[in-house]
Design a protein around this motif. Structure first.
Motif, PDB file in Angstrom:
ATOM      1  N   SER A 192       9.771   5.379   2.632  1.00  0.00           N
ATOM      2  CA  SER A 192       9.417   4.182   1.839  1.00  0.00           C
ATOM      3  C   SER A 192       8.799   2.832   2.590  1.00  0.00           C
ATOM      4  N   GLY A 193       8.283   3.262   3.980  1.00  0.00           N
ATOM      5  CA  GLY A 193       7.511   2.253   4.840  1.00  0.00           C
ATOM      6  C   GLY A 193       7.601   2.689   6.185  1.00  0.00           C
ATOM      7  N   ASP A 194       6.776   1.792   7.008  1.00  0.00           N
ATOM      8  CA  ASP A 194       6.755   2.119   8.478  1.00  0.00           C
ATOM      9  C   ASP A 194       6.375   1.296   9.112  1.00  0.00           C
ATOM     10  N   GLY A 242       0.789  -1.272  -0.042  1.00  0.00           N
ATOM     11  CA  GLY A 242      -0.101  -0.060  -0.206  1.00  0.00           C
ATOM     12  C   GLY A 242       0.925   1.170  -0.005  1.00  0.00           C
ATOM     13  N   THR A 243       0.244   2.341  -0.163  1.00  0.00           N
ATOM     14  CA  THR A 243       0.932   3.788  -0.313  1.00  0.00           C
ATOM     15  C   THR A 243       0.640   4.456   0.894  1.00  0.00           C
ATOM     16  N   VAL A 244      -0.135   4.318   1.970  1.00  0.00           N
ATOM     17  CA  VAL A 244      -0.490   5.191   2.934  1.00  0.00           C
ATOM     18  C   VAL A 244       0.227   4.626   4.174  1.00  0.00           C
ATOM     19  N   THR A 245       1.005   5.330   5.030  1.00  0.00           N
ATOM     20  CA  THR A 245       1.561   4.812   6.246  1.00  0.00           C
ATOM     21  C   THR A 245       0.704   5.132   7.496  1.00  0.00           C
ATOM     22  N   ARG A 246       0.833   4.846   8.544  1.00  0.00           N
ATOM     23  CA  ARG A 246       0.119   5.195   9.618  1.00  0.00           C
ATOM     24  C   ARG A 246       0.683   6.506  10.463  1.00  0.00           C
ATOM     25  N   HIS A 247       1.473   7.058   9.691  1.00  0.00           N
ATOM     26  CA  HIS A 247       1.826   8.256  10.590  1.00  0.00           C
ATOM     27  C   HIS A 247       1.570   9.526   9.671  1.00  0.00           C
ATOM     28  N   GLN A 294       7.942   3.831  13.915  1.00  0.00           N
ATOM     29  CA  GLN A 294       8.992   4.538  12.948  1.00  0.00           C
ATOM     30  C   GLN A 294       8.576   4.420  11.557  1.00  0.00           C
ATOM     31  N   VAL A 295       9.193   5.294  11.077  1.00  0.00           N
ATOM     32  CA  VAL A 295       9.253   5.614   9.521  1.00  0.00           C
ATOM     33  C   VAL A 295      10.350   5.396   8.796  1.00  0.00           C
ATOM     34  N   SER A 296      10.359   4.713   7.663  1.00  0.00           N
ATOM     35  CA  SER A 296      11.528   4.091   7.014  1.00  0.00           C
ATOM     36  C   SER A 296      11.916   5.385   6.164  1.00  0.00           C
ATOM     37  N   VAL A 297      13.076   5.639   5.956  1.00  0.00           N
ATOM     38  CA  VAL A 297      13.386   6.911   4.764  1.00  0.00           C
ATOM     39  C   VAL A 297      14.420   6.335   3.970  1.00  0.00           C
ATOM     40  N   SER A 298      14.276   6.391   2.883  1.00  0.00           N
ATOM     41  CA  SER A 298      15.350   5.636   1.615  1.00  0.00           C
ATOM     42  C   SER A 298      15.842   7.141   0.900  1.00  0.00           C
ATOM     43  N   ASN A 299      17.016   6.736   0.081  1.00  0.00           N
ATOM     44  CA  ASN A 299      17.575   7.886  -0.638  1.00  0.00           C
ATOM     45  C   ASN A 299      17.165   7.564  -1.912  1.00  0.00           C
TER      46      ASN A 299
END
Length: 162
Positions: A110-112, A83-88, A116-121
């Motif tokens: 890029s995810g959660d 999916g494209t929507v995170t909980r945050h 926490q939230v995942s951050v990608s380059n």
């Protein structure tokens, strides 16, 4: 010019040569000259290549939800996957600024997980997982990742012409 082993590298310097060569062809022409016994010719015109900004644009590799793969748990709810929507309140592909241990990182969501939230380059390699409270939205997702870089600096010859 890229060498054969470096063509696998996904860098502007490797693949910009093809585009520059095609563009340069519009500014030079082959002129033929004839003499009694032979046909001669040469290229006329020229191209001077200068360093210029180069931008890499790509789509974020987002997996869609696969509801048919998961059996609902008690209460009829399936676990979150894809999916494209995170909980945050972030969407995958949103450009964000995250802070961890006094350092600031800029990247794309890029995810959660639950907290926490995942951050990608720009290459969609994960920079890290950050507490959702320390992640701030810079720009909503447009469905594209735009990474500016400088390129074409290695393409000039000594005379400045191709």
């Amino acid at each position: 010019m890229p060498t054969k082993p470096s063509r696998a590298n996904q860098t502007p310097e490797t693949h910009a040569v093809d585009g520059v060569s095609l563009a340069a062809f519009e500014f030079i022409q082959w002129r033929e000259r004839y003499s009694k016994n032979a046909k001669h010719g040469n290229w006329e015109g020229g191209v001077h290549i200068t360093p210029a900004p180069f931008t890499v644009i790509r789509r974020p590799p987002i997996n869609r939800r696969q509801l048919h793969l998961f059996v609902p748990s008690k209460g009829g709810k399936r676990r979150k996957y894809g999916g494209t929507v995170t909980r945050h309140s972030f969407r995958k592909g949103d450009k964000v600024v995250a802070e961890k241990a006094g350092k600031t990182y800029t990247g794309w969501c890029s995810g959660d997980t639950k907290t926490q939230v995942s951050v990608s380059n720009g290459n969609w390699k994960r920079i890290g997982q950050f507490t959702a409270k320390k992640v701030r939205l810079l720009q909503r997702s447009t469905g594209l990742i735009v990474v500016p870089s400088t390129g074409l600096s290695n393409l000039t010859t000594q005379s400045g012409k191709i």
